[in-house]
Design an enzyme around this catalytic site. Structure first.
Site, short mmCIF file in Angstrom:
data_model
loop_
_atom_site.label_atom_id
_atom_site.label_comp_id
_atom_site.label_asym_id
_atom_site.label_seq_id
_atom_site.Cartn_x
_atom_site.Cartn_y
_atom_site.Cartn_z
N ARG A 74 7.93 -2.62 -4.96
CA ARG A 74 9.21 -2.44 -4.27
C ARG A 74 10.13 -3.58 -4.66
NH1 ARG A 74 7.66 -2.90 1.13
NH2 ARG A 74 6.99 -0.72 1.08
N CYS A 472 1.84 8.35 9.29
CA CYS A 472 1.04 7.52 10.18
C CYS A 472 1.99 6.84 11.15
CB CYS A 472 0.22 6.50 9.37
SG CYS A 472 1.17 5.06 8.85
#
Length: 568
Positions: A74, A472
């Protein structure tokens, strides 16, 4: 700080030699495609997560083969602005050196590479460095990529806000030379590392910061630890209201964890911005829970010590007293799609990128299309916190060329509904190791089902509900600020949350637990049916569910989020 036994992550950070660990040795180890022991965690501070393809994990285990270990990177891109030259370089790397060949725009207003194998990791960092990009501190227990409202209209004001996002990012950045030494072959200096703001064992948990320009809340301030709400007078930025303690992550079955809205500490003038940022971070550094990582975020520190106590400590450390917050209002948080003209006469084209995934699909070569725009574009690109892409700073004479390319490659499609534009998901399967249920791969078809429900009840393409899905409960897709939020519980099963609002200032509450997709669709059908008939003029879905007492509002997360909900 608690006197309880520290979590093992604290040992790992303390023994890491300022995040170096033995990453160099792990990188050279060709017996495995992954990183082991502490290095598995330490590479996160360098902007990477170790992953594998979970679609083939079981089959490889049967064959006694190691999982296909790879990393996701990232990038650090404060404010999400990237030049066409930089874009072409990351496009080329993704095409040539990643397993999936895609670029993914994230809810953290940056891009991710997925599926980079160990032999290409160093090349990846050096490629980024050559074009002025790094991935320092985009993961791990540090201040992460600083978000800034993607405002293509009020260009001068946005530029000021963007500059502050960059300043904050640099001010709170890691000082260790580990990144340069390991990935860029930087010279090893005989100096003592120091981390004056983050501390020698860094923060207790991840920390997220934003700069937001009302009336757009496109960065979702209540999902973040520290937020600077821009206050303008006569078109000039004069200071910020400071919001502290937001966060969305929780753990299934653990009621000591919960999503939480940020608290408004008050107003500060511009010259105090960096001092306040450092004071909030150092207070959380020293007071945060280092024994239980599930309760280590800033939101839990505020609830444990008290908001007023935390605020007073920030004022003491910064030598600054907050004044009363200046008025502002959030009226929306979605991106403004299509062309808009800025006050400087420049034009900006916002492209809808479903789930932020740029890949060449059959009949829809999105990734190639953006590269073709980058070859002729003279302005910049702006990645939004809603996973979309703005082609910014286009001269009037160049609009037609840019639009023609966008349409040719499927990047601009007038048939995309408002519901699809206002839906979002995290990555989840097959790459995220935390995934419990599908999200990115699930969302497109599910949105089609929701579109059918809206149509069935006479609601047109302009009608929509803020819909978000996470695989999640960790919050990457920001479902806990949606009007309808699905949180993965198991394959094909989700918790259904309702009651958030369009401006992102109210947390939704669980309405049904651990239900199937068919059951979710049935529940949405019933709820939308009532909304279509019973709503007041202009009443949005989330507000309707509260007014109609279908669900009770979450006013104080610690008190209300798990309180018995009402079903009508």
């Amino acid at each position: 700080m608690s006197e309880k036994k520290l979590s093992d992550n604290e040992r790992m950070k303390r023994e890491s030699n300022f995040l170096r660990g033995t990453i160099v040795d792990g990188l050279a180890d060709r017996m495995t495609g992954g990183f082991s022991a502490d290095n598995f965690q330490l590479i996160r501070f360098h902007g990477m997560y170790q992953q594998d393809d979970r679609d083939v994990r079981a089959e490889r285990a049967k064959q006694k083969l190691e999982p296909i270990h790879n990393v996701m990177l990232r990038a650090r891109m404060p404010g999400g602005i990237i030049t066409p030259t930089q874009w072409l370089a990351i496009d080329k790397f993704a095409e040539e050196h990643s397993l999936y060949g895609s670029i993914r725009l994230t809810t953290r207003q940056t891009f991710q590479f997925h599926g980079v194998l160990k032999p290409n990791i160093k090349l990846m960092h050096q490629t980024l460095n050559q074009i002025g990009i790094d991935s320092i501190a985009t993961a791990g227990d540090v201040n992460r990529n600083v978000l800034c409202t993607s405002n293509p209209v009020e260009s001068e004001l946005h530029q000021e806000a963007y500059e502050w996002a960059k300043k904050i990012s640099e001010h709170l950045l890691l000082k260790t030379r580990a990144y340069a030494e390991i990935w860029l072959d930087g010279e090893k200096l005989e100096t003592t590392d120091e981390e004056p703001i983050l501390g020698n064992t860094y923060l207790p948990r991840k920390f997220k910061t934003t700069v937001v320009l009302p009336p757009q809340n496109d960065v979702d301030v209540h999902a973040n630890d520290l937020n600077f709400v821009a206050i303008a007078e006569q078109g000039k930025l004069v200071g910020f209201n400071v919001l502290v303690g937001g966060g969305l992550a929780m753990t299934h079955g653990d009621k000591s964890t919960y999503p939480r809205k940020a608290d408004d500490f008050g107003f500060i003038p511009l010259e105090n911005t960096l001092d306040i940022a450092a004071a909030v971070v150092t207070t959380q550094r020293d007071w945060g829970n280092r024994s239980n990582r599930k309760n280590a975020k800033t939101k839990y520190t505020l609830d444990r010590v008290g908001v007023d106590v935390f605020k007073a400590e920030v004022e003491k450390r910064a030598g600054i007293v907050f004044t009363q917050s200046r008025p502002y209002e959030f009226t929306g948080r979605g991106d403004r799609f299509g062309w808009v003209e800025g006050i400087d006469g420049k034009h900006h084209l916002t492209l809808f990128i479903e789930n932020g995934r740029l890949l060449d699909y059959l009949g829809k070569p999105l990734k190639t299309g953006v590269a073709e725009i980058a070859k002729v574009h003279k302005g910049d690109f702006r990645m939004t916190a809603n996973q979309n892409l703005i082609v910014a700073g286009v001269d009037a004479k160049d609009k037609k060329q840019i639009e023609n390319i966008a349409r040719e490659y499927g990047l601009l499609d007038n048939r995309v509904s408002e519901q699809r534009k206002n839906s979002m998901a995290c990555v989840s399967f097959p790459t995220c190791p935390l995934a419990m249920a599908e999200a990115e791969r699930f969302l497109p078809e599910f949105v089609t089902d929701v579109e059918r429900v809206l149509g069935k009840h006479g609601l047109g393409q302009d009608e929509n509900i803020i819909l978000r899905v996470t695989g999640c409960p960790n919050g990457c897709g920001r479902a806990m600020l949606a009007e309808i939020g699905l949180v993965g519980k198991a394959p094909g099963r989700y918790n259904l949350h309702i009651g958030g609002n369009r401006s992102g200032t109210r947390i939704p509450k669980m309405y049904r637990e651990n239900i199937t997709v068919a059951q979710i669709t049935e529940e949405i059908d019933l709820l939308v049916g009532r909304w279509a008939v019973e709503r007041e003029s202009g009443e949005d879905f989330g507000d309707f569910t509260i007014r109609a007492e279908i669900i009770e509002p979450v006013l104080v997360s610690k008190r209300d989020f798990y309180a018995q909900f009402r079903i009508v």
